[in-house]
Design a protein around this motif. Structure first.
Motif, PDB file in Angstrom:
ATOM      1  N   ILE A  20       1.153   4.311  -4.558  1.00 52.77           N
ATOM      2  CA  ILE A  20       2.333   3.350  -5.177  1.00 52.77           C
ATOM      3  C   ILE A  20       3.091   4.127  -6.338  1.00 52.77           C
ATOM      4  O   ILE A  20       4.106   3.912  -6.791  1.00 52.77           O
ATOM      5  N   HIS A  21       2.409   4.952  -6.617  1.00 56.98           N
ATOM      6  CA  HIS A  21       2.766   5.993  -7.478  1.00 56.98           C
ATOM      7  C   HIS A  21       3.972   7.393  -6.894  1.00 56.98           C
ATOM      8  O   HIS A  21       4.847   7.581  -7.603  1.00 56.98           O
ATOM      9  N   GLU A  22       3.001   8.189  -6.104  1.00 54.84           N
ATOM     10  CA  GLU A  22       3.709   9.151  -4.944  1.00 54.84           C
ATOM     11  C   GLU A  22       4.062   8.430  -3.456  1.00 54.84           C
ATOM     12  O   GLU A  22       5.256   9.459  -4.053  1.00 54.84           O
ATOM     13  N   ARG A  23       4.840   7.784  -3.612  1.00 57.18           N
ATOM     14  CA  ARG A  23       5.513   7.176  -2.793  1.00 57.18           C
ATOM     15  C   ARG A  23       5.063   8.037  -1.197  1.00 57.18           C
ATOM     16  O   ARG A  23       6.123   8.542  -0.374  1.00 57.18           O
ATOM     17  N   LYS A  24       3.795   8.902  -0.775  1.00 54.62           N
ATOM     18  CA  LYS A  24       3.353   8.536   0.639  1.00 54.62           C
ATOM     19  C   LYS A  24       2.483   8.135   1.016  1.00 54.62           C
ATOM     20  O   LYS A  24       1.918   7.407   0.014  1.00 54.62           O
ATOM     21  N   GLU A  25       1.708   8.484   2.682  1.00 51.54           N
ATOM     22  CA  GLU A  25       0.832   8.004   3.007  1.00 51.54           C
ATOM     23  C   GLU A  25      -0.857   8.866   2.830  1.00 51.54           C
ATOM     24  O   GLU A  25      -0.100  10.111   2.819  1.00 51.54           O
ATOM     25  N   VAL A  26      -1.671   8.014   2.984  1.00 50.16           N
ATOM     26  CA  VAL A  26      -2.710   9.293   2.578  1.00 50.16           C
ATOM     27  C   VAL A  26      -4.037   8.452   3.169  1.00 50.16           C
ATOM     28  O   VAL A  26      -4.303   6.878   3.205  1.00 50.16           O
ATOM     29  N   GLU A  27      -4.758   9.084   4.727  1.00 51.94           N
ATOM     30  CA  GLU A  27      -5.376   8.793   5.326  1.00 51.94           C
ATOM     31  C   GLU A  27      -6.543   9.002   3.888  1.00 51.94           C
ATOM     32  O   GLU A  27      -6.867   9.094   3.129  1.00 51.94           O
ATOM     33  N   CYS A  28      -7.561   7.602   4.683  1.00 56.72           N
ATOM     34  CA  CYS A  28      -9.105   7.151   4.128  1.00 56.72           C
ATOM     35  C   CYS A  28      -9.252   6.616   4.747  1.00 56.72           C
ATOM     36  O   CYS A  28      -9.816   6.377   5.857  1.00 56.72           O
ATOM     37  N   THR A  29     -10.807   6.271   4.627  1.00 55.91           N
ATOM     38  CA  THR A  29     -11.837   5.751   4.998  1.00 55.91           C
ATOM     39  C   THR A  29     -11.614   4.429   5.525  1.00 55.91           C
ATOM     40  O   THR A  29     -11.124   3.346   4.516  1.00 55.91           O
ATOM     41  N   GLU A  30     -12.627   3.606   5.848  1.00 57.67           N
ATOM     42  CA  GLU A  30     -12.275   2.000   6.624  1.00 57.67           C
ATOM     43  C   GLU A  30     -12.527   1.177   5.235  1.00 57.67           C
ATOM     44  O   GLU A  30     -11.762   0.405   5.014  1.00 57.67           O
ATOM     45  N   ILE A  31     -13.422   1.628   4.189  1.00 57.33           N
ATOM     46  CA  ILE A  31     -13.723   0.885   3.339  1.00 57.33           C
ATOM     47  C   ILE A  31     -13.219   0.555   2.086  1.00 57.33           C
ATOM     48  O   ILE A  31     -12.547  -0.204   1.878  1.00 57.33           O
ATOM     49  N   ALA A  32     -12.357   2.062   1.938  1.00 58.27           N
ATOM     50  CA  ALA A  32     -11.386   2.077   1.594  1.00 58.27           C
ATOM     51  C   ALA A  32     -10.033   1.226   1.618  1.00 58.27           C
ATOM     52  O   ALA A  32      -9.057   1.199   1.125  1.00 58.27           O
ATOM     53  N   TYR A  33      -9.618   0.783   3.141  1.00 58.80           N
ATOM     54  CA  TYR A  33      -8.681   0.492   3.426  1.00 58.80           C
ATOM     55  C   TYR A  33      -9.017  -0.818   3.453  1.00 58.80           C
ATOM     56  O   TYR A  33      -8.038  -1.726   2.517  1.00 58.80           O
ATOM     57  N   LEU A  34      -9.954  -1.229   3.756  1.00 58.28           N
ATOM     58  CA  LEU A  34     -10.544  -2.705   3.817  1.00 58.28           C
ATOM     59  C   LEU A  34     -10.239  -3.422   1.935  1.00 58.28           C
ATOM     60  O   LEU A  34     -10.199  -4.829   2.391  1.00 58.28           O
ATOM     61  N   THR A  35     -10.404  -2.643   1.106  1.00 57.42           N
ATOM     62  CA  THR A  35     -10.349  -3.071  -0.366  1.00 57.42           C
ATOM     63  C   THR A  35      -9.109  -2.866  -0.846  1.00 57.42           C
ATOM     64  O   THR A  35      -9.122  -3.569  -2.246  1.00 57.42           O
TER      65      THR A  35
END
Length: 70
Positions: A20-35
């Motif tokens: 939300i600061h840089e206004r772009k998509e970032v790929e992440c792990t499942e745990i990062a997504y779920l949290t």
């Protein structure tokens, strides 16, 4: 119709969050997504930098199949 090669027929895309600061998509792990918070408003309220993005496969639009001549 054939099975979507990008999601192998699941209709789900990659794990991605929205910075939300840089206004772009970032790929992440499942745990990062779920949290991550559900949306940008909740992320702002909680003081978090990321929120979840939809996991719908962009190729098949969540259907799991595409036309043979795609």
């Amino acid at each position: 119709m054939i099975i979507c090669p990008d999601c192998n027929g699941t209709g789900e895309g990659n794990w991605k969050v929205w910075d939300i600061h840089e206004r772009k998509e970032v790929e992440c792990t499942e745990i990062a997504y779920l949290t991550a918070p559900e949306d940008e408003d909740v992320a702002h309220y909680l003081g978090k930098r990321y929120c979840r993005l939809s996991r719908i496969c962009l190729t098949c639009k969540g259907e799991g199949v595409i036309p043979e001549d795609y």
